[in-house]
Design a protein around this motif. Structure first.
Motif, mmCIF file in Angstrom:
data_model
loop_
_atom_site.group_PDB
_atom_site.id
_atom_site.type_symbol
_atom_site.label_atom_id
_atom_site.label_comp_id
_atom_site.label_asym_id
_atom_site.label_seq_id
_atom_site.Cartn_x
_atom_site.Cartn_y
_atom_site.Cartn_z
ATOM 1 N N UNK A 1 0.860 -1.178 0.000
ATOM 2 C CA UNK A 1 0.000 0.000 0.000
ATOM 3 C C UNK A 1 0.894 1.224 0.000
ATOM 4 N N UNK A 2 0.467 2.273 -0.664
ATOM 5 C CA UNK A 2 1.270 3.496 -0.716
ATOM 6 C C UNK A 2 0.510 4.636 -0.036
ATOM 7 N N UNK A 3 1.255 5.387 0.785
ATOM 8 C CA UNK A 3 0.714 6.576 1.443
ATOM 9 C C UNK A 3 1.304 7.800 0.755
ATOM 10 N N UNK A 4 0.462 8.624 0.168
ATOM 11 C CA UNK A 4 0.875 9.898 -0.417
ATOM 12 C C UNK A 4 0.528 10.985 0.596
ATOM 13 N N UNK A 5 1.461 11.890 0.849
ATOM 14 C CA UNK A 5 1.172 12.913 1.851
ATOM 15 C C UNK A 5 1.885 14.219 1.552
ATOM 16 N N UNK A 6 1.320 15.272 2.114
ATOM 17 C CA UNK A 6 1.939 16.597 2.107
ATOM 18 C C UNK A 6 2.142 16.999 3.560
ATOM 19 N N UNK A 7 3.302 17.568 3.867
ATOM 20 C CA UNK A 7 3.593 17.977 5.239
ATOM 21 C C UNK A 7 3.987 19.448 5.256
ATOM 22 N N UNK A 8 3.809 20.085 6.427
ATOM 23 C CA UNK A 8 4.200 21.483 6.580
ATOM 24 C C UNK A 8 5.609 21.554 7.157
ATOM 25 N N UNK A 9 6.108 22.764 7.321
ATOM 26 C CA UNK A 9 7.488 22.931 7.748
ATOM 27 C C UNK A 9 7.802 22.386 9.121
ATOM 28 N N UNK A 10 6.768 22.167 9.945
ATOM 29 C CA UNK A 10 6.980 21.622 11.276
ATOM 30 C C UNK A 10 7.011 20.116 11.320
ATOM 31 N N UNK A 11 7.076 19.461 10.142
ATOM 32 C CA UNK A 11 7.172 18.003 10.026
ATOM 33 C C UNK A 11 5.927 17.307 10.589
ATOM 34 N N UNK A 12 4.757 17.832 10.191
ATOM 35 C CA UNK A 12 3.494 17.210 10.550
ATOM 36 C C UNK A 12 2.614 17.151 9.307
ATOM 37 N N UNK A 13 1.840 16.077 9.121
ATOM 38 C CA UNK A 13 1.059 15.907 7.895
ATOM 39 C C UNK A 13 -0.046 16.947 7.755
ATOM 40 N N UNK A 14 -0.159 17.476 6.542
ATOM 41 C CA UNK A 14 -1.265 18.367 6.204
ATOM 42 C C UNK A 14 -2.390 17.620 5.506
ATOM 43 N N UNK B 1 11.262 27.152 -21.601
ATOM 44 C CA UNK B 1 12.320 27.721 -20.790
ATOM 45 C C UNK B 1 12.793 26.722 -19.733
ATOM 46 N N UNK B 2 14.030 26.856 -19.265
ATOM 47 C CA UNK B 2 14.520 25.967 -18.196
ATOM 48 C C UNK B 2 13.705 26.175 -16.913
ATOM 49 N N UNK B 3 13.548 25.104 -16.187
ATOM 50 C CA UNK B 3 12.824 25.198 -14.924
ATOM 51 C C UNK B 3 13.733 25.791 -13.849
ATOM 52 N N UNK B 4 13.174 26.640 -13.019
ATOM 53 C CA UNK B 4 13.958 27.212 -11.927
ATOM 54 C C UNK B 4 14.204 26.181 -10.834
ATOM 55 N N UNK B 5 15.367 26.281 -10.191
ATOM 56 C CA UNK B 5 15.698 25.320 -9.137
ATOM 57 C C UNK B 5 16.615 25.991 -8.118
ATOM 58 N N UNK B 6 16.203 25.962 -6.856
ATOM 59 C CA UNK B 6 16.960 26.572 -5.762
ATOM 60 C C UNK B 6 17.481 25.461 -4.858
ATOM 61 N N UNK B 7 18.793 25.236 -4.860
ATOM 62 C CA UNK B 7 19.376 24.152 -4.082
ATOM 63 C C UNK B 7 19.139 24.329 -2.582
ATOM 64 N N UNK B 8 19.211 25.562 -2.108
ATOM 65 C CA UNK B 8 19.038 25.795 -0.678
ATOM 66 C C UNK B 8 17.609 25.459 -0.236
ATOM 67 N N UNK B 9 16.632 25.850 -1.049
ATOM 68 C CA UNK B 9 15.246 25.512 -0.710
ATOM 69 C C UNK B 9 15.012 24.020 -0.781
ATOM 70 N N UNK B 10 15.638 23.370 -1.766
ATOM 71 C CA UNK B 10 15.428 21.928 -1.936
ATOM 72 C C UNK B 10 15.970 21.130 -0.755
ATOM 73 N N UNK B 11 16.921 21.705 -0.028
ATOM 74 C CA UNK B 11 17.463 20.998 1.138
ATOM 75 C C UNK B 11 16.379 20.743 2.186
ATOM 76 N N UNK B 12 15.352 21.555 2.176
ATOM 77 C CA UNK B 12 14.281 21.386 3.156
ATOM 78 C C UNK B 12 13.332 20.241 2.807
#
Length: 293
Positions: free
Chosen positions: A144-157, A239-250
């Motif tokens: 079974x697969x669980x798809x989820x979105x979480x907020x910055x406090x590491x809790x499921x939205x 156009x190329x897609x934008x990508x921010x390495x620092x943001x992706x670290x989160x």
């Protein structure tokens, strides 16, 4: 209070969001004792019949959990806790992360009664009902697969349960549409985080267009083959897609959220036959994460 039970602070924050202590034919047994039994089973993964006697009859605990899964009570409690956290400024809307995780299904999760239009559910169609029961086959067996979105406090939205072979990108919009946090003063619920991160599995024009349409900035890496195809097409490739390495670290925040959810053994391994009951078990684990300071 036993180890793993709700603390006084957690109970005080949960109690106002519980259903009224009454139902047709009698009164609910102690909510606190029964919920502690549900949390014990979610944390340990033991069969319902093996619940310790301190939680009361196992049938009472199981029946309460199944009823609240079927009528959407667990989801309403989760939404209420999210709204309360948002009102207190404890919900981080600056960045949301989307990902999925596969859970091995135990052999006891198979064999549910087949439900079709000519053979409907005995108690009516429950919330989050799936005709496929959210079970799929892969090399490892039933998953079974669980798809989820979480907020910055590491809790499921928001979360969604599907068969294990379901692709991640196909469920992105469904997960995002389930983010609905009511505002304390009334009005339309908040549904849009400021920024969204996801891994390469979600790199698709449809997903990027969906986020742009909703005015949500995003950081999603572009796979090498998609980049090569775009360059090969020249000006027609876009156009190329934008990508921010620092943001992706989160993006590690969603991985850590999944790790915390799978600390509940009944989430890491699925024992529930019905998809709506397993969805409720994952929701219970999410509620416990929101109750913790």
């Amino acid at each position: 209070m036993g180890w793993g039970d709700l603390s006084k602070d957690e109970w005080d924050r949960l109690k106002p969001h519980l259903p009224a202590n009454g139902r047709q034919g009698g009164r609910w047994a102690s909510h606190r004792r029964v919920i502690n039994g549900i949390l014990y089973r979610a944390r340990t993964g033991v069969p319902w019949r093996d619940l310790p006697p301190r939680f009361g009859p196992w049938t009472t605990v199981y029946d309460r959990h199944r009823r609240w899964c079927a009528d959407g009570t667990w989801e309403r409690i989760l939404t209420s806790l999210q709204a309360e956290a948002d009102a207190e400024g404890r919900l981080d809307w600056s960045l949301a992360s989307v990902d999925s995780t596969s859970c091995r299904a135990h052999q006891h999760a198979a064999g549910a009664r087949k439900e079709t239009p000519t053979n409907p559910p005995k108690r009516g169609i429950p919330a989050r009902h799936r005709s496929d029961e959210g079970l799929g086959r892969s090399r490892g067996g039933l998953t079974t697969k669980i798809h989820l979105a979480c907020e910055g406090g590491r809790r499921p939205l928001a979360l969604l349960v599907t068969p294990g072979q379901t692709g991640d990108s196909t469920q992105f919009e469904a997960v995002m549409e389930r983010i609905r946090v009511p505002r304390p003063g009334g009005g339309r619920p908040r549904t849009r985080p400021d920024h969204v991160t996801a891994d390469k599995a979600y790199s698709a024009r449809r997903i990027r267009a969906y986020l742009r349409r909703r005015a949500i900035s995003h950081t999603i890496p572009e796979p090498r083959d998609q980049r090569a195809n775009r360059l090969r097409r020249g000006s027609r490739g876009g156009r190329p897609t934008g990508f921010d390495k620092e943001t992706y670290k989160r993006r590690n925040e969603v991985e850590r959220t999944i790790h915390r959810l799978k600390g509940f053994r009944a989430v890491a391994t699925r024992y529930d036959k019905r998809a709506y009951v397993f969805h409720g078990t994952v929701t219970v684990a999410s509620i416990r994460l929101w109750l913790r300071r």
